[in-house]
Design a protein around this motif. Structure first.
Motif, PDB file in Angstrom:
ATOM      1  N   LYS A 224      29.369  38.621  38.656  1.00  0.00           N
ATOM      2  CA  LYS A 224      30.355  38.400  39.703  1.00  0.00           C
ATOM      3  C   LYS A 224      31.736  38.337  39.071  1.00  0.00           C
ATOM      4  O   LYS A 224      31.903  37.756  37.995  1.00  0.00           O
ATOM      5  CB  LYS A 224      30.043  37.084  40.428  1.00  0.00           C
ATOM      6  N   CYS A 225      32.710  38.941  39.706  1.00  0.00           N
ATOM      7  CA  CYS A 225      34.072  38.914  39.192  1.00  0.00           C
ATOM      8  C   CYS A 225      34.773  37.658  39.698  1.00  0.00           C
ATOM      9  O   CYS A 225      34.846  37.431  40.904  1.00  0.00           O
ATOM     10  CB  CYS A 225      34.832  40.162  39.633  1.00  0.00           C
ATOM     11  N   PRO A 226      35.287  36.831  38.775  1.00  0.00           N
ATOM     12  CA  PRO A 226      35.945  35.586  39.206  1.00  0.00           C
ATOM     13  C   PRO A 226      37.296  35.859  39.876  1.00  0.00           C
ATOM     14  O   PRO A 226      37.847  34.984  40.544  1.00  0.00           O
ATOM     15  CB  PRO A 226      36.115  34.818  37.899  1.00  0.00           C
ATOM     16  N   LYS A 227      37.837  37.077  39.698  1.00  0.00           N
ATOM     17  CA  LYS A 227      39.173  37.360  40.213  1.00  0.00           C
ATOM     18  C   LYS A 227      39.116  38.008  41.602  1.00  0.00           C
ATOM     19  O   LYS A 227      39.672  37.475  42.559  1.00  0.00           O
ATOM     20  CB  LYS A 227      39.914  38.270  39.229  1.00  0.00           C
ATOM     21  N   CYS A 228      38.392  39.133  41.709  1.00  0.00           N
ATOM     22  CA  CYS A 228      38.405  39.838  43.003  1.00  0.00           C
ATOM     23  C   CYS A 228      37.131  39.602  43.806  1.00  0.00           C
ATOM     24  O   CYS A 228      37.028  40.044  44.951  1.00  0.00           O
ATOM     25  CB  CYS A 228      38.648  41.328  42.803  1.00  0.00           C
ATOM     26  N   GLY A 229      36.153  38.925  43.222  1.00  0.00           N
ATOM     27  CA  GLY A 229      34.953  38.568  43.978  1.00  0.00           C
ATOM     28  C   GLY A 229      33.896  39.658  44.051  1.00  0.00           C
ATOM     29  O   GLY A 229      32.829  39.470  44.626  1.00  0.00           O
TER      30      GLY A 229
END
Ligand SMILES: [Zn+2]
Ligand SMILES: [Zn+2]
Length: 414
Positions: free
Chosen positions: A112-117
């Motif tokens: 999962k990307c912590p920035k763009c989700g």
């Protein structure tokens, strides 16, 4: 997670009161470290006079993780490190399925990307949308564990055949997704730091000029005859033979950096190639011979092929640590993230060993109601569970601990 932590600790305490840990050898000369819920090492520089003292400590403190030094020290509790006065150091090799590119990761791992989700399945280190480092959700399964075990056998073969180390080798499951191999014989213990680097270089074929085994005679690669091959030369040649016999054109194409149609053409002459390699001791210049000014495509093909083969059969990777001050899991202790025991196994036992059965530290008799945040289908003690997502379930104690330890679930109602 205070309730969960207490719950786990209560069961770990019971485990340590019922099982005496008879590891590591020479405990009085080792540095120990312990970890707490969600933190593998929270304290270091601990020392114990005896296994008796060590076990009393385990029952009393009930750490979630217990590690010890591969090095032996005169004063293991002193700090900084040089004050410990190192006497010797075992060699330890760690094999972790997380580092192996197994196909099953596509099923059980996610990111999962912590920035763009953005999120997805599999082991992806970087977000493909914004390039941010992804948060990995890593699991392991019988297939992963099988691959890690293959690495262990591969290393054992090198240690025994190339170095003659057969004494003082101990193997244990890591408690999670891999295995640790400890070499504790006299020759190894006294190795200097530079000799330790040489050992890694040999095992990764780094020091080996690839073609020292492949003398170049005229325009062909000449190799030693089958009966005279040893060490890396033997392994590389039998691997080449295996790959040709298997006859998978797309694999050959990747290994040799050629097109699939070139690989097919090569395979159509398989019998001739195998005869050349094994009877005449020659790697044929199939794609043409070199001119004095230019390397031939045959040279490039065999170099790429041999390099790929080396990567495939090397028992360890270049990142393997030679840091003698590191600490590793104490065999026979609980891994607090899984509730699995870092079981010691003999080489014979390892062949049929399944940690998801043989290293389960807790029984199935009691059941526990848990709320599961997310878990893929997993196997434990001969049963399968899940997949689960945001749901409550009543699980056997061992499966509940397996999820609670990694905070993928919490006690229901808490
Ligand atoms: Zn992103
Ligand atoms: Zn897997």
């Amino acid at each position: 997670m205070a309730g969960e932590q207490e719950f786990l600790q209560q069961h770990f305490r019971k485990f340590y009161s019922e099982h005496k840990v008879n590891e590591p050898p020479e405990p009085a000369s080792r540095e120990f470290g312990i970890g707490s819920f969600g933190q593998k090492i929270s304290r270091r520089h601990l020392a114990f006079k005896s296994l008796h003292d060590f076990n009393s400590f385990l029952r009393q403190e009930v750490p979630f993780f217990v590690s010890y030094s591969s090095a032996l020290y005169k004063f293991p509790e002193r700090r900084p490190m040089p004050a410990k006065e190192m006497l010797a150091a075992d060699l330890v090799y760690e094999f972790d399925a997380d580092d192996l590119p197994t196909a099953c990761k596509q099923q059980h791992d996610s990111w999962k990307c912590p920035k763009c989700g953005r999120q997805g399945k599999g082991r992806q280190l970087m977000c493909d949308e914004c390039g941010t480092q992804a948060i990995l959700e890593e699991w392991f399964c019988p297939q992963c564990l099988g691959e890690a075990r293959k690495k262990v056998f591969n290393l054992l073969e090198f240690l025994q055949d190339d170095f003659g180390f057969s004494e003082g080798i101990a193997i244990n499951f890591s408690g999670r997704a891999g295995y640790h191999v400890h070499v504790r014989n006299k020759e190894v213990r006294s190795l200097s730091p530079s000799a330790r680097i040489e050992l890694i270089d040999y095992l990764t074929a780094n020091s080996l000029s690839i073609f020292s085994h492949f003398r170049k005679e005229g325009e062909l690669f000449a190799i030693t005859k089958k009966s005279e091959r040893s060490g890396w030369g033997r392994r590389i040649m039998s691997s080449i033979t295996e790959l040709l016999e298997e006859g998978d054109a797309s694999k050959i194409a990747v290994f040799g950096s050629i097109t699939t149609s070139q690989a097919k053409r090569l395979l159509s002459e398989k019998e001739m190639l195998l005869k050349s390699i094994n009877e005449r001791g020659v790697l044929p210049a199939f794609f043409g011979r070199a001119s004095p000014s230019k390397e031939s495509q045959s040279d490039k093909f065999w170099q790429s092929f041999i390099q790929s083969v080396i990567e495939r059969i090397s028992p360890i990777d270049r990142q393997t640590s030679i840091d003698v001050s590191k600490i590793v899991r104490v065999p026979e202790t609980i891994h607090g993230e899984t509730g699995l025991v870092a079981k010691t196994v003999s080489i014979d036992e390892l062949k049929g060993f399944d940690p998801l059965v043989g290293a389960v530290g807790f029984g199935p008799n009691q059941t526990v109601k848990v709320f599961i945040i997310k878990a893929p289908r997993f196997h434990l003690a001969g049963e399968s569970f899940g997949p689960f997502e945001n749901q409550e379930a009543e699980l056997p104690l061992n499966a509940a601990i397996f999820l609670l330890g990694r905070a993928s679930a919490r006690l229901a109602g808490s």
